[in-house]
Design an enzyme around this catalytic site. Structure first.
Site, PDB file in Angstrom:
ATOM      1  N   HIS A  71      -2.186  -2.918  -3.727  1.00 47.49           N
ATOM      2  CA  HIS A  71      -3.806  -2.434  -3.070  1.00 47.49           C
ATOM      3  C   HIS A  71      -4.433  -2.212  -4.507  1.00 47.49           C
ATOM      4  O   HIS A  71      -5.688  -2.639  -4.450  1.00 47.49           O
ATOM      5  CB  HIS A  71      -3.522  -1.539  -2.210  1.00 47.49           C
ATOM      6  CG  HIS A  71      -4.853  -1.483  -1.472  1.00 47.49           C
ATOM      7  ND1 HIS A  71      -5.115  -0.520  -0.735  1.00 47.49           N
ATOM      8  CD2 HIS A  71      -5.860  -2.327  -1.177  1.00 47.49           C
ATOM      9  CE1 HIS A  71      -6.378  -0.423   0.002  1.00 47.49           C
ATOM     10  NE2 HIS A  71      -6.747  -1.811  -0.173  1.00 47.49           N
ATOM     11  N   ASP A 126      -3.077   2.601  -5.216  1.00 45.19           N
ATOM     12  CA  ASP A 126      -1.820   2.548  -4.435  1.00 45.19           C
ATOM     13  C   ASP A 126      -1.030   1.230  -4.576  1.00 45.19           C
ATOM     14  O   ASP A 126      -1.744   0.256  -4.715  1.00 45.19           O
ATOM     15  CB  ASP A 126      -1.980   2.922  -2.981  1.00 45.19           C
ATOM     16  CG  ASP A 126      -2.835   2.141  -2.334  1.00 45.19           C
ATOM     17  OD1 ASP A 126      -4.041   1.667  -2.701  1.00 45.19           O
ATOM     18  OD2 ASP A 126      -2.419   1.531  -0.969  1.00 45.19           O
ATOM     19  N   HIS A 133       0.977  -1.141  -0.172  1.00 49.33           N
ATOM     20  CA  HIS A 133       0.094  -0.061   0.013  1.00 49.33           C
ATOM     21  C   HIS A 133       0.853   1.234  -0.024  1.00 49.33           C
ATOM     22  O   HIS A 133       2.221   0.953   0.129  1.00 49.33           O
ATOM     23  CB  HIS A 133      -0.795   0.057   1.277  1.00 49.33           C
ATOM     24  CG  HIS A 133      -1.592  -1.144   1.482  1.00 49.33           C
ATOM     25  ND1 HIS A 133      -2.794  -1.072   1.363  1.00 49.33           N
ATOM     26  CD2 HIS A 133      -1.322  -2.221   2.019  1.00 49.33           C
ATOM     27  CE1 HIS A 133      -3.316  -2.258   1.769  1.00 49.33           C
ATOM     28  NE2 HIS A 133      -2.716  -3.091   2.104  1.00 49.33           N
ATOM     29  N   GLU A 155       2.344  -0.619   4.435  1.00 50.24           N
ATOM     30  CA  GLU A 155       2.066   0.596   3.888  1.00 50.24           C
ATOM     31  C   GLU A 155       3.467   1.290   3.783  1.00 50.24           C
ATOM     32  O   GLU A 155       4.245   1.223   4.626  1.00 50.24           O
ATOM     33  CB  GLU A 155       1.404   1.436   4.898  1.00 50.24           C
ATOM     34  CG  GLU A 155      -0.332   0.956   5.028  1.00 50.24           C
ATOM     35  CD  GLU A 155      -1.092   1.517   4.408  1.00 50.24           C
ATOM     36  OE1 GLU A 155      -0.566   2.158   3.238  1.00 50.24           O
ATOM     37  OE2 GLU A 155      -2.161   1.363   4.381  1.00 50.24           O
TER      38      GLU A 155
END
Length: 194
Positions: free
Chosen positions: A162, A172, A35, A123
């Protein structure tokens, strides 16, 4: 005791426990979802991402936050622009990162949903247009190497974005993420990943 599996906390990460997790329904961990996040959008650094993942984001601190402060989301890891790794959820637990999504499992030859049940979420602090830093790629490779040792099912075909698992909702980590460079650092031929 020697045969016991160690806990799913990466020792090189700074630990910031998120309440936004729960037990996995099975022991399966076979997908890694990458992500990108910046809060506020397009701005880097600051405490907002950690605040969001720990349910402490103040809605009145930025106009964008009013729309997201109520969300209960998390990821297993966040990799900051300087390469710092922050871990929010034990990898043996289910983090709430993928949302409504689905993924084509080539090995099972079927579409799978409820991806949080069997996936890990990383992330990267960034957005769709700003190139990610070399420090981020290097930390990402270190984390992925650790994860692939811990969860042998995480072969390269089981690392995705993602955007790929939620294409109508998410973009993303976006075109700014250099997959070829990432594969090169992992010493993997990008053609094998497709």
């Amino acid at each position: 005791m020697d045969n016991e599996k160690p806990d799913g906390w990466y020792k090189q990460a700074r630990k910031v426990a998120s309440p936004n997790c729960d037990p996995r329904p099975t022991d399966e961990v076979s997908l890694l979802v990458l992500h990108a996040i910046s809060l506020p959008p397009g701005q880097f650094s600051g405490p907002a991402i950690e605040a969001l993942f720990t349910n402490q984001l103040a809605a009145d601190e930025h106009p964008y936050f009013t729309a997201i402060a109520h969300l209960r989301v998390s990821a297993h890891f966040l990799i900051r622009r300087d390469g710092e790794c922050v871990q929010f959820v034990d990898t043996d637990q289910r983090a709430w990162h993928a949302g409504r999504s689905r993924w084509w499992d080539k090995q099972r030859m079927e579409w799978r949903q409820a991806l949080n049940d069997f996936s890990l979420g990383i992330e990267l602090e960034g957005d769709d247009t700003t190139p990610f830093t070399k420090a981020q790629y290097h930390t990402l490779v270190e984390v992925v190497t650790w994860l692939r040792t811990r969860y042998p099912a995480l072969n390269i075909s089981r690392i995705t974005s993602h955007a790929r698992v939620a294409p109508l909702r998410k973009t993303d980590p976006g075109p700014a993420f250099d997959w070829a460079y990432f594969y090169q650092l992992l010493n993997i031929n990008s053609v094998d990943a497709l």
